[in-house]
Design a protein around this motif. Structure first.
Motif, short mmCIF file in Angstrom:
data_model
loop_
_atom_site.label_atom_id
_atom_site.label_comp_id
_atom_site.label_asym_id
_atom_site.label_seq_id
_atom_site.Cartn_x
_atom_site.Cartn_y
_atom_site.Cartn_z
N UNK A 1 30.51 43.64 -30.48
CA UNK A 1 31.40 42.93 -29.56
C UNK A 1 31.08 43.28 -28.11
N UNK A 2 30.85 44.56 -27.84
CA UNK A 2 30.50 44.97 -26.49
C UNK A 2 29.17 44.36 -26.05
N UNK A 3 28.18 44.38 -26.95
CA UNK A 3 26.90 43.78 -26.62
C UNK A 3 26.99 42.28 -26.41
N UNK A 4 27.75 41.60 -27.26
CA UNK A 4 27.91 40.16 -27.08
C UNK A 4 28.64 39.81 -25.80
N UNK A 5 29.62 40.63 -25.44
CA UNK A 5 30.33 40.40 -24.18
C UNK A 5 29.40 40.56 -22.98
N UNK A 6 28.57 41.60 -23.01
CA UNK A 6 27.62 41.81 -21.92
C UNK A 6 26.62 40.65 -21.82
N UNK A 7 26.13 40.17 -22.96
CA UNK A 7 25.19 39.05 -22.94
C UNK A 7 25.86 37.79 -22.41
N UNK A 8 27.11 37.54 -22.84
CA UNK A 8 27.82 36.35 -22.37
C UNK A 8 28.06 36.39 -20.87
N UNK A 9 28.47 37.55 -20.37
CA UNK A 9 28.72 37.67 -18.92
C UNK A 9 27.42 37.50 -18.14
N UNK A 10 26.34 38.09 -18.63
CA UNK A 10 25.06 37.94 -17.93
C UNK A 10 24.59 36.49 -17.94
N UNK A 11 24.76 35.80 -19.06
CA UNK A 11 24.34 34.40 -19.15
C UNK A 11 25.15 33.52 -18.20
N UNK A 12 26.47 33.72 -18.18
CA UNK A 12 27.32 32.93 -17.30
C UNK A 12 27.00 33.22 -15.84
N UNK A 13 26.71 34.48 -15.51
CA UNK A 13 26.40 34.85 -14.12
C UNK A 13 25.12 34.17 -13.67
N UNK A 14 24.10 34.15 -14.55
CA UNK A 14 22.84 33.52 -14.16
C UNK A 14 22.97 32.01 -14.08
N UNK A 15 23.82 31.40 -14.91
CA UNK A 15 23.98 29.96 -14.87
C UNK A 15 24.73 29.51 -13.62
N UNK A 16 25.62 30.34 -13.12
CA UNK A 16 26.41 29.98 -11.95
C UNK A 16 25.63 30.16 -10.65
N UNK A 17 24.50 30.85 -10.71
CA UNK A 17 23.73 31.06 -9.48
C UNK A 17 22.82 29.87 -9.16
#
Length: 281
Positions: free
Chosen positions: A265-281
């Motif tokens: 769960x922690x790893x999936x959360x980190x991956x999701x946050x990183x993916x969303x951050x890169x998509x918003x840039x």
């Protein structure tokens, strides 16, 4: 009557690195199955390999600190950092600072790129976190549990005729012999230093003396290793052979599944946050 000069403060002895020796006591982390800990190390290593961001590093660091708290790891278990290591880190930081890069800090009209320093600090933090994950497994896991756990986790590879049991036995023997051989080599080195030495008169004589000492140490180390291997072989034969080293009496329990769920769960959360951050840039 003159007062005696104040005594110099006693230098605190350095704490050595202790490997493959679990911390005494029991805790929820100690009672976890060894295979669960190996899976956690594998998942965290893959996560940090593909997503080595500050968010992932901080998240894994928090998991390590919480695990150490639950496992009751004392501060004395942490090894001392030698001064040479700090010097190497400082030299690496100065070298990385020459690379520059964003972000750029302006001081008095002079632009200073902090990208290289930040990358160096991030890589150093990543290394420390990975070392902490490995140390946590070493401090909470009995060496005898690693071999059976590897045999159980690698069982699917038997379908492609990979000698899983033999590899698990070799790993178990290496892990059991490693701490024992370290102690033997430390005793040999200490005994060698206690022997009286003749002070050579020339540089060539000093080199020859160093070569002779190295050859003597290597010969003694090989002799000790062979003797220990013979003793371990006799002990393994008396206990039923190498098949016992790959036996797997333990299986994952509810706490193991809960631990894996938290890590995923922690790893999936980190991956999701990183993916969303890169998509918003």
């Amino acid at each position: 009557m003159t007062a005696s000069p104040p005594a110099a403060p006693a230098r605190r002895p350095s704490r050595p690195v202790v490997l493959l020796v679990p911390v005494p006591g029991t805790s929820p982390i100690h009672r976890l199955w060894a295979g669960t800990k190996l899976l956690v190390v594998f998942v965290i290593s893959v996560l940090l390999t593909f997503y080595p961001s500050w968010l992932t590093i901080v998240l894994v660091a928090v998991l390590v600190l919480v695990t150490g708290r639950l496992a009751h790891i004392p501060r004395g278990a942490l090894p001392s950092v030698p001064r040479l290591m700090w010097l190497i880190l400082a030299l690496g930081g100065v070298t990385a600072a020459l690379a520059g890069g964003h972000p750029v800090l302006s001081i008095g009209g002079v632009d200073i790129g902090l990208g290289g320093v930040l990358n160096f600090v991030r890589i150093s933090a990543l290394s420390v976190v990975l070392l902490g994950v490995g140390a946590m497994v070493s401090w909470t896991t009995n060496v005898a549990e690693i071999g059976p756990a590897l045999a159980t986790l690698s069982r699917p590879f038997k379908w492609v005729r990979i000698p899983v049991d033999e590899w698990a036995v070799a790993t178990a023997l290496a892990l059991r012999a490693f701490p024992m051989l370290i102690d033997e080599f430390q005793v040999l080195y200490a005994a060698r230093r206690l022997r009286p030495k003749q002070i050579p008169q020339s540089r060539r004589a000093r080199r020859q003396q160093q070569v002779r000492e190295m050859i003597d140490l290597l010969a003694a180390a090989i002799t000790v290793t062979l003797r220990r291997a013979d003793e371990m072989g006799d002990a393994i034969t008396a206990r039923g052979g190498t098949g016992q080293l790959a036996a797997a009496p333990a299986r994952p329990k509810l706490a193991d599944w809960l631990t894996l769920a938290i890590v995923f769960t922690a790893g999936g959360t980190a991956i999701a946050v990183e993916t969303i951050f890169h998509l918003t840039q």
